[in-house]
Design a protein around this motif. Structure first.
Motif: not given
Length: 174
Positions: A35-52
């Motif tokens: 089993p591999t431990i999934k590392k959090e990548s920048s793809k997993d984080k939600q981009d909130l920059s488009k939300i005012p």
């Protein structure tokens, strides 16, 4: 043709020919695929920059409905949809006949949106005054606004309008 399974090796015997199928590692006490431990990548984080606005300040950023004290026992109408003020209105509940428990079915509006009790839908955070939501719970009593009440079909509306015109026409001649 017949199969012989021995500890550590799978042998297939076909008219005197033995073939090792390579299953020795299964009996060694270790898994073949570790089993591999999934590392959090920048793809997993939600981009909130488009939300005012500022996430966590102007609007909540829940990723699942949190536990709250909301209860369908204290709402004015069943079935109905109710904003959860404890979550800043990002969560809402659909209360009906109790099949889903005391809190009904729980839903979460997308980040940047809140449940608009007036419209019975998720809306941009800047269009919703969450503090007013409990005062608007009573809108669930109105069959024209509550999305769970059956609305008359268009055909019925036309028939009703035609019937009213006929009644007015009859009154003129009487």
């Amino acid at each position: 043709m017949y199969f012989i399974l021995s500890i550590g090796t799978l042998l297939v015997t076909v008219t005197g020919l033995s073939i090792n199928a390579g299953y020795d590692e299964y009996n060694s006490g270790y898994l073949v695929a570790q089993p591999t431990i999934k590392k959090e990548s920048s793809k997993d984080k939600q981009d909130l920059s488009k939300i005012p606005g500022i996430a966590g300040h102007d609007y909540p950023i829940y990723h699942k409905v949190p536990e709250t004290r909301f209860s369908c026992e204290h709402v004015p109408a069943l079935p109905g949809m109710y904003a959860n003020v404890e979550t800043g209105c990002q969560a809402y509940h659909v209360c009906h006949d109790g099949r889903e428990g005391e809190q009904g079915s729980k839903f979460l509006c997308s980040n940047g949106t809140l449940f608009n009790q007036k419209e019975f839908a998720c809306d941009w955070w800047y269009n919703v005054d969450c503090r007013e939501a409990p005062k608007l719970y009573e809108l669930n009593l109105d069959p024209k606004k509550n999305p769970y009440f059956q609305k008359p079909k268009e055909e019925n509306k036309q028939e009703q309008a035609a019937g009213e015109e006929v009644e007015q026409y009859i009154k003129i001649f009487v």
